[in-house]
Design an enzyme around this catalytic site. Structure first.
Site, mmCIF file in Angstrom:
data_model
loop_
_atom_site.group_PDB
_atom_site.id
_atom_site.type_symbol
_atom_site.label_atom_id
_atom_site.label_comp_id
_atom_site.label_asym_id
_atom_site.label_seq_id
_atom_site.Cartn_x
_atom_site.Cartn_y
_atom_site.Cartn_z
ATOM 1 N N ASP A 183 68.098 74.614 58.294
ATOM 2 C CA ASP A 183 67.167 74.133 57.277
ATOM 3 C C ASP A 183 65.971 73.459 57.945
ATOM 4 O O ASP A 183 66.080 72.975 59.077
ATOM 5 C CB ASP A 183 67.838 73.069 56.392
ATOM 6 C CG ASP A 183 69.012 73.632 55.623
ATOM 7 O OD1 ASP A 183 69.077 74.854 55.446
ATOM 8 O OD2 ASP A 183 69.863 72.819 55.199
HETATM 9 N N1 URA Z 1 74.294 73.495 56.851
HETATM 10 C C1 URA Z 1 73.213 73.016 56.189
HETATM 11 O O1 URA Z 1 73.324 72.499 55.081
HETATM 12 N N2 URA Z 1 72.016 73.129 56.790
HETATM 13 C C2 URA Z 1 71.831 73.656 58.017
HETATM 14 O O2 URA Z 1 70.712 73.701 58.505
HETATM 15 C C3 URA Z 1 72.975 74.150 58.689
HETATM 16 C C4 URA Z 1 74.200 74.054 58.082
#
Ligand code: URA
Length: 239
Positions: free
Chosen positions: A102
């Site tokens: 993310d």
């Molecule tokens: N889980 C999430 O919520 N975000 C990420 O970036 C990776 C795993």
């Protein structure tokens, strides 16, 4: 492979641009002797404007992703590609992130042009563990580890339960969690399902390959064969 194609595939320019560079004498051997279009010495003996060439495919790089960068050029804002040499975005075969992090997630992101390796690292059936450090808004209550380990947790608007995900409590609001799959916002949604909120998330390791201590945020490096063997190995600490 002809020199023009080699350099164009490495992203140094279009075939025309690369051809012009070769004719202009930008491509030499180790002794500075100008190479012609039909000469292709061993990769490590070619210099482009005096610099060694980027490694050929298959290439795997590790990036220490800072917060605020997205992994896709389809999303608005800064992308991880801005942290890499521009020519990396022009390589053939293309360099792709090994699963996405993310925008606000930090830590270890691998990129590769090796499709088979990518599959091996991201397909849930291959069970490649990815380890994250999570910082939470509220104290852990004790029900989270059994819930995540159950293999029965179904996230909102999904039907398939999550694979068991070991959780190691590190502090009141801190934990380490290991995933073998990568669903959309998975960890944030898991903690939302447990009644909490993730305030910071950092990926620490993929397989037994840990984010190197000396790789600063925003920096990247090419993985060695030993590093890659570690990526494909199981971490000793996996519960
Ligand atoms: N889980 C999430 O919520 N975000 C990420 O970036 C990776 C795993």
């Amino acid at each position: 492979m002809k020199l023009v194609r080699l350099l164009a595939n490495l992203g140094y320019g279009s075939r025309k641009e690369v051809q012009r560079a070769i004719r202009g004498g930008a491509v030499t051997d180790l002794d500075g002797r100008v190479l012609g279009e039909s000469e292709v010495p061993p990769h490590d003996q070619i210099r482009y404007h005096g610099e060694p060439l980027d490694p050929p495919a298959p290439l795997v790089i590790a990036l220490h992703k800072p917060a605020g960068y997205t992994c896709s050029t389809d999303d608005p804002g800064q992308t991880i590609y801005e942290l890499l040499p521009e020519r990396f975005s022009a390589r053939t075969p293309t360099l792709n992130p090994v699963g996405r992090l993310d925008k606000d997630t930090t830590g270890l992101l691998l990129l590769t042009d090796d499709g088979q390796l990518l599959h091996r690292l991201i397909h849930p059936k291959k069970h490649c563990p990815k380890v994250y450090h999570v910082t939470l808004d509220r104290p852990l209550e004790g029900h989270e580890a059994p819930l995540f380990a159950s293999g029965e947790l179904v996230l909102k608007s999904e039907t398939q339960p999550l694979l068991p995900a070991p959780l190691e409590v590190l502090g009141e609001k801190e934990a380490r969690i290991t995933l073998e799959e990568g669903r959309y916002h998975q960890i944030r949604r898991m903690f939302a399902a447990a009644g909490n909120h993730v305030v910071a998330l950092k990926r620490l390791a993929i397989g037994a390959y840990e984010l190197p201590d000396d790789l600063a945020e925003g920096d990247w490096r090419v993985l060695t064969p030993d590093d890659l063997a570690r990526v494909l190995a199981k971490p000793l600490s996996t519960p």
